[in-house]
Design a protein around this motif. Structure first.
Motif, mmCIF file in Angstrom:
data_model
loop_
_atom_site.group_PDB
_atom_site.id
_atom_site.type_symbol
_atom_site.label_atom_id
_atom_site.label_comp_id
_atom_site.label_asym_id
_atom_site.label_seq_id
_atom_site.Cartn_x
_atom_site.Cartn_y
_atom_site.Cartn_z
ATOM 1 N N SER A 58 3.184 10.908 4.661
ATOM 2 C CA SER A 58 4.531 9.919 5.305
ATOM 3 C C SER A 58 5.041 10.358 6.304
ATOM 4 N N ASP A 80 1.724 -2.037 2.187
ATOM 5 C CA ASP A 80 2.703 -1.804 0.534
ATOM 6 C C ASP A 80 0.992 -3.238 0.298
ATOM 7 N N TYR A 88 4.426 5.451 1.022
ATOM 8 C CA TYR A 88 5.300 5.128 2.043
ATOM 9 C C TYR A 88 6.854 4.847 1.949
ATOM 10 N N PHE A 127 4.722 7.475 8.404
ATOM 11 C CA PHE A 127 5.520 6.295 8.355
ATOM 12 C C PHE A 127 6.852 7.207 9.017
ATOM 13 N N LEU A 136 4.027 0.255 6.780
ATOM 14 C CA LEU A 136 4.522 0.257 6.346
ATOM 15 C C LEU A 136 4.126 -0.656 5.075
#
Length: 542
Positions: free
Chosen positions: A415, A431, A142, A418, A427
């Protein structure tokens, strides 16, 4: 010559060859040096730092990242200003430095990947040995989206392309952000293409030999990053109204020291900014030479990281002070307008808004700032390729080029999620999970395995012998065996509680899915039989 004389001569030759191998940091093995073994040894040589400077700058590059620039200034401001330095320094001394020394000591001892190191401590721990590097890989996936956003803003910064309303531009025009999961299947072309370009750059650097790729790049990018940031901050300090922002930033609120959240914020900042508990320190120490002063390097990296993020705070709040004076507002009023914030909001909304106000000066400050942020992100993401790539090399006898290419290709494909309209929302969820839940959980387990099962006490003699000034002893053992696991476990429970209290169904679903993916992949890597004959060998160097 008599047979017994010949035997003695052969024995002497064998001993001399073994000594030479040790001096060259090559693990001694009795296996025949056939083509496959030669490939294994050559692969190990491709994973060595050319000098201590390469190791030091690469570690600084991995630590100095977006957490220093977009997280620390706001955490400092919201957590009591000057009062925050008390828990911050405590966290640095009893967590940051001791844990970094711990990762260095054990990683250096085995001179191997994280998975192989834990396997050698106890084969039952190999599963954990894959979870931790996968945690780092998750961040890498991410993080690439954020690097892509920054790359776009580097271009936009030359002509203030974010318009007069940076917030609307970032969320609606660029990201086309939505909180609806259906947006996961609607890609934003400009972000997609930029991310692919960034992945190509990452691959170009990472697939080469360690010193020729990451080592050489770190020697250029890390000093350049510091030089540009120093120029930016010095200029920001000269702005009219800078003192307004700095006074507000450092104004101590001593009452907040009674609130446990300021203490958890300090520990969280140290974890986030120094990349602790995600096997980076372990991996990089495994690449280092026998004369490396691990204790001094750990202290140097911790101090450098702290100085850098405090320096960043000076620049950010000097600019905010200038804006407050220009608009005849207070810093608190700027916060109400969303200009004093943390995370993407600071970099992609607040700073562009400030640059708009600066006029011609912004034409210099804007590009300089976003190039700095891009370099900080790039040096960090390059380090994230290493842990899982090294694990794969160790167990399956593939070359550095092959493992790095495979890791980057898979990371690039994942990825893509994202780069969708749902990407920024996803994200945020991922995270939160990796940094606040998974990484902290892994850190607690590392403390237990390294300090108790491995018995890190046996590393003290060699660590101190090679340290030029700082020594470790009983105090260090007490911290990593008792104090550190308790503190981190407490922080982890609080983080988990906050997630549950939020009652965000989508976020919890993402947490569960991510956990399942990590467990399954770790299980597969653990079950697969090693194809590298040297997998069960490890050099105890301390």
């Amino acid at each position: 010559m008599a047979p017994e004389d010949l035997d003695v001569t052969n024995a002497k030759v064998q001993i001399e060859n073994e000594v030479e191998n040790v001096d060259n940091n090559v693990e001694v093995t009795t296996a025949p040096i056939d083509e496959k073994n030669a490939k294994e040894i050559e692969n190990e040589k491709s994973n060595e730092w050319g000098s201590n400077l390469s190791f030091l700058l690469a570690m600084i590059g991995s630590a100095v990242g977006l957490g220093n620039i977009w997280r620390f200034p706001y955490v400092l401001y919201k957590s009591g200003g000057g009062a925050f330095y008390i828990p911050y320094i405590v966290a640095l001394l009893i967590f940051g430095v001791p844990f970094l020394i711990l990762e260095y000591a054990v990683g250096y001892n085995f001179k191997s990947s994280f998975a192989k190191g834990l396997f050698k401590i106890n084969p039952k721990f190999e599963f954990l040995g894959w979870i931790v590097p996968l945690c780092t890989s998750g961040i890498m996936v991410y993080y690439s989206a954020v690097i892509g956003w920054i790359a776009i803003y580097v271009v936009l910064s030359f002509f203030n392309g974010w318009t007069e309303n940076p917030g609307q531009f970032f969320g609606e025009t660029l990201l086309k952000s939505t909180e609806e999961p259906s947006g996961l299947f609607k890609f934003v072309p400009v972000i997609l293409l930029t991310m692919i370009a960034c992945w190509i750059l990452i691959w170009f650097i990472s697939h080469q030999n360690l010193e020729k790729g990451l080592g050489k790049v770190s020697k250029v990018l890390v000093p350049l990053l510091f030089i540009i940031m120093i120029v930016i901050v010095i200029y920001c300090l000269t702005l009219d109204g800078a003192s307004i922002g700095l006074s507000k930033l450092f104004q101590p609120d001593w009452s907040k020291l009674k609130d446990y959240t300021i203490w958890t914020a300090a520990f969280g900042q140290i974890v986030f900014s120094m990349s602790l508990g995600v096997s980076l320190g372990f991996t990089y120490a495994g690449y280092s030479g026998r004369s490396t002063d691990l204790i001094s390097n750990a202290v140097t990296i911790a101090v450098t990281n702290s100085l850098f993020e405090n320096f960043c705070a000076l620049g950010v709040f000097s600019v905010l002070g200038y804006m407050a004076k220009a608009k005849n507002l207070t810093i608190d009023q700027l916060e109400e307008d969303g200009l004093v914030t943390a995370g993407p909001g600071l970099v992609f909304v607040a700073y562009p808004a400030v640059i708009n106000v600066l006029g011609k000066v912004g034409r210099f400050l804007g590009p300089a700032f976003f190039i700095t942020v891009f370099l900080a992100g790039l040096t960090s993401i390059l380090s994230m390729v290493e842990p899982i790539s090294f694990c794969i090399q160790n167990k399956f006898n593939v070359t550095r080029k092959q493992s790095a290419t495979g890791v980057i290709l898979i990371g690039a494909i994942l990825s893509l999620l994202f780069s969708s309209k749902y990407g920024s929302t996803l994200l945020d969820y991922v995270d939160t999970y990796i940094n606040n839940v998974l990484a902290l959980f892994c850190t607690v387990l590392e403390c237990i395995v390294f300090a108790w099962v491995f018995d890190v006490k046996r590393t003290i003699k060699t660590l101190n012998a090679r340290s030029k000034s700082i020594k470790v002893g009983t105090w260090w053992i007490a911290i990593i065996r008792i104090i550190l696991p308790i503190c981190i476990a407490f922080f982890w429970v609080l983080s988990l509680r906050d997630v549950i209290k939020a009652r965000n169904t989508a976020k919890i679903v993402v947490f569960i899915i991510t956990t399942i993916i990590v467990v399954i992949i770790s299980g597969i890597f653990t079950i697969l039989k090693p194809t590298n004959k040297r997998w069960k060998e490890a050099e105890n160097r301390l």
